[in-house]
Design a protein around this motif. Structure first.
Motif, PDB file in Angstrom:
ATOM      1  N   LEU A 156      -1.275   7.597  -4.780  1.00 44.54           N
ATOM      2  CA  LEU A 156      -1.534   6.283  -4.188  1.00 44.54           C
ATOM      3  C   LEU A 156      -1.985   5.269  -5.230  1.00 44.54           C
ATOM      4  O   LEU A 156      -1.638   4.087  -5.128  1.00 44.54           O
ATOM      5  CB  LEU A 156      -2.556   6.397  -3.065  1.00 44.54           C
ATOM      6  CG  LEU A 156      -2.059   7.129  -1.818  1.00 44.54           C
ATOM      7  CD1 LEU A 156      -3.174   7.225  -0.791  1.00 44.54           C
ATOM      8  CD2 LEU A 156      -0.847   6.452  -1.232  1.00 44.54           C
ATOM      9  N   SER A 157      -2.733   5.704  -6.224  1.00 40.94           N
ATOM     10  CA  SER A 157      -3.146   4.747  -7.250  1.00 40.94           C
ATOM     11  C   SER A 157      -1.969   4.369  -8.148  1.00 40.94           C
ATOM     12  O   SER A 157      -1.890   3.246  -8.631  1.00 40.94           O
ATOM     13  CB  SER A 157      -4.305   5.296  -8.079  1.00 40.94           C
ATOM     14  OG  SER A 157      -3.876   6.416  -8.810  1.00 40.94           O
ATOM     15  N   LYS A 158      -1.042   5.300  -8.331  1.00 46.16           N
ATOM     16  CA  LYS A 158       0.131   5.019  -9.152  1.00 46.16           C
ATOM     17  C   LYS A 158       1.157   4.169  -8.403  1.00 46.16           C
ATOM     18  O   LYS A 158       1.813   3.312  -8.981  1.00 46.16           O
ATOM     19  CB  LYS A 158       0.763   6.341  -9.589  1.00 46.16           C
ATOM     20  CG  LYS A 158       1.929   6.195 -10.551  1.00 46.16           C
ATOM     21  CD  LYS A 158       2.264   7.502 -11.250  1.00 46.16           C
ATOM     22  CE  LYS A 158       3.132   8.372 -10.402  1.00 46.16           C
ATOM     23  NZ  LYS A 158       3.653   9.546 -11.134  1.00 46.16           N
ATOM     24  N   ARG A 159       1.290   4.380  -7.112  1.00 43.95           N
ATOM     25  CA  ARG A 159       2.276   3.690  -6.293  1.00 43.95           C
ATOM     26  C   ARG A 159       1.611   2.682  -5.375  1.00 43.95           C
ATOM     27  O   ARG A 159       1.361   2.931  -4.218  1.00 43.95           O
ATOM     28  CB  ARG A 159       3.055   4.694  -5.429  1.00 43.95           C
ATOM     29  CG  ARG A 159       3.752   5.738  -6.182  1.00 43.95           C
ATOM     30  CD  ARG A 159       5.062   5.200  -6.712  1.00 43.95           C
ATOM     31  NE  ARG A 159       5.631   6.165  -7.624  1.00 43.95           N
ATOM     32  CZ  ARG A 159       6.097   5.841  -8.811  1.00 43.95           C
ATOM     33  NH1 ARG A 159       6.071   4.613  -9.227  1.00 43.95           N
ATOM     34  NH2 ARG A 159       6.597   6.761  -9.585  1.00 43.95           N
ATOM     35  N   GLY A 160       1.279   1.548  -5.873  1.00 44.59           N
ATOM     36  CA  GLY A 160       0.763   0.486  -5.031  1.00 44.59           C
ATOM     37  C   GLY A 160      -0.687   0.157  -5.257  1.00 44.59           C
ATOM     38  O   GLY A 160      -1.168  -0.832  -4.730  1.00 44.59           O
ATOM     39  N   GLY A 161      -1.407   0.973  -5.997  1.00 38.78           N
ATOM     40  CA  GLY A 161      -2.767   0.649  -6.362  1.00 38.78           C
ATOM     41  C   GLY A 161      -3.813   0.886  -5.290  1.00 38.78           C
ATOM     42  O   GLY A 161      -4.990   0.762  -5.547  1.00 38.78           O
ATOM     43  N   ALA A 162      -3.416   1.221  -4.047  1.00 37.00           N
ATOM     44  CA  ALA A 162      -4.402   1.422  -2.995  1.00 37.00           C
ATOM     45  C   ALA A 162      -4.844   2.880  -2.971  1.00 37.00           C
ATOM     46  O   ALA A 162      -4.033   3.772  -2.865  1.00 37.00           O
ATOM     47  CB  ALA A 162      -3.809   1.053  -1.636  1.00 37.00           C
ATOM     48  N   THR A 163      -6.135   3.090  -3.100  1.00 30.32           N
ATOM     49  CA  THR A 163      -6.678   4.444  -2.997  1.00 30.32           C
ATOM     50  C   THR A 163      -6.912   4.756  -1.524  1.00 30.32           C
ATOM     51  O   THR A 163      -6.952   3.842  -0.698  1.00 30.32           O
ATOM     52  CB  THR A 163      -7.994   4.556  -3.786  1.00 30.32           C
ATOM     53  OG1 THR A 163      -8.917   3.613  -3.245  1.00 30.32           O
ATOM     54  CG2 THR A 163      -7.772   4.302  -5.265  1.00 30.32           C
ATOM     55  N   PRO A 164      -7.098   6.014  -1.157  1.00 27.77           N
ATOM     56  CA  PRO A 164      -7.320   6.341   0.254  1.00 27.77           C
ATOM     57  C   PRO A 164      -8.518   5.621   0.865  1.00 27.77           C
ATOM     58  O   PRO A 164      -8.508   5.292   2.038  1.00 27.77           O
ATOM     59  CB  PRO A 164      -7.548   7.853   0.238  1.00 27.77           C
ATOM     60  CG  PRO A 164      -6.822   8.325  -0.958  1.00 27.77           C
ATOM     61  CD  PRO A 164      -6.942   7.213  -1.965  1.00 27.77           C
ATOM     62  N   GLN A 165      -9.555   5.330   0.085  1.00 27.23           N
ATOM     63  CA  GLN A 165     -10.709   4.625   0.624  1.00 27.23           C
ATOM     64  C   GLN A 165     -10.362   3.179   0.963  1.00 27.23           C
ATOM     65  O   GLN A 165     -10.959   2.589   1.853  1.00 27.23           O
ATOM     66  CB  GLN A 165     -11.873   4.644  -0.374  1.00 27.23           C
ATOM     67  CG  GLN A 165     -12.458   6.013  -0.619  1.00 27.23           C
ATOM     68  CD  GLN A 165     -11.670   6.820  -1.635  1.00 27.23           C
ATOM     69  OE1 GLN A 165     -10.814   6.303  -2.350  1.00 27.23           O
ATOM     70  NE2 GLN A 165     -11.945   8.113  -1.683  1.00 27.23           N
TER      71      GLN A 165
END
Length: 177
Positions: A156-165
């Motif tokens: 998620l951090s690599k693809r779109g920058g949004a972390t689960p939090q």
């Protein structure tokens, strides 16, 4: 001039050292007689196992045009990513009767992403949707094919920058009132 050995002739290793430990490393020839229990020889078993593990071929005949084949390949990658299954681009290319590298070049030209990046994008999209539904990181990671939540966070951090939090679960209308 070298002479070719028959396939059934074992090649004994030659050692230049004369130490006892080097001589003890010599491997005996494999047992070539048929086993007494009636089992198949090892090479026949390996051939059967390799056929059993081979990727299944599509039941329908392949489309003739390359663009239809690419659409079929994209759908197969998307379905595998959404189901949390691992898939390799060479498997898709083989099913489409294309070489792996030719398939990757055509895929990138047609859709703007490599097959692997497309696979990761679909997985990240699916993970974000599951997180918005309120599932835990661990459950989402398992559903999209990861073993650990850390792998999910990296994707998620690599693809779109949004972390689960950062992905907020959707609020129902009853809780908003």
């Amino acid at each position: 001039m070298t002479t070719a050995l028959p396939i059934s002739t074992p090649i004994a290793p030659s050692f230049s050292h004369s130490t006892p430990s080097a001589r003890s490393l010599a491997v005996s020839a494999p047992h070539t007689a048929a086993p007494s229990d009636g089992a198949q020889p090892l090479r026949d078993r390996a051939a059967v196992l390799s056929r059993a593990n081979a990727a299944p071929r599509p039941a329908a005949p392949l489309p003739r045009s390359t663009s239809e084949r690419l659409l079929l390949g994209r759908d197969r990658i998307r379905n595998a990513a959404e189901a949390g299954q691992r898939i390799r681009s060479y498997e898709v290319a083989l099913d489409l009767d294309l070489s792996e590298f030719h398939f990757a070049r055509l895929f990138r030209a047609a859709f703007g992403l490599s097959p692997h990046v497309y696979y990761d994008e679909v997985r990240a999209e699916r993970a974000r949707a599951l997180l918005r539904e309120g599932l835990t990181e661990g459950e989402v990671a398992r559903r999209i094919g990861f073993r650990r939540p850390a792998e999910l966070r990296a994707l998620l951090s690599k693809r779109g920058g949004a972390t689960p939090q950062a992905v907020e679960p959707e609020q129902s209308d009853a809780s908003a009132e």
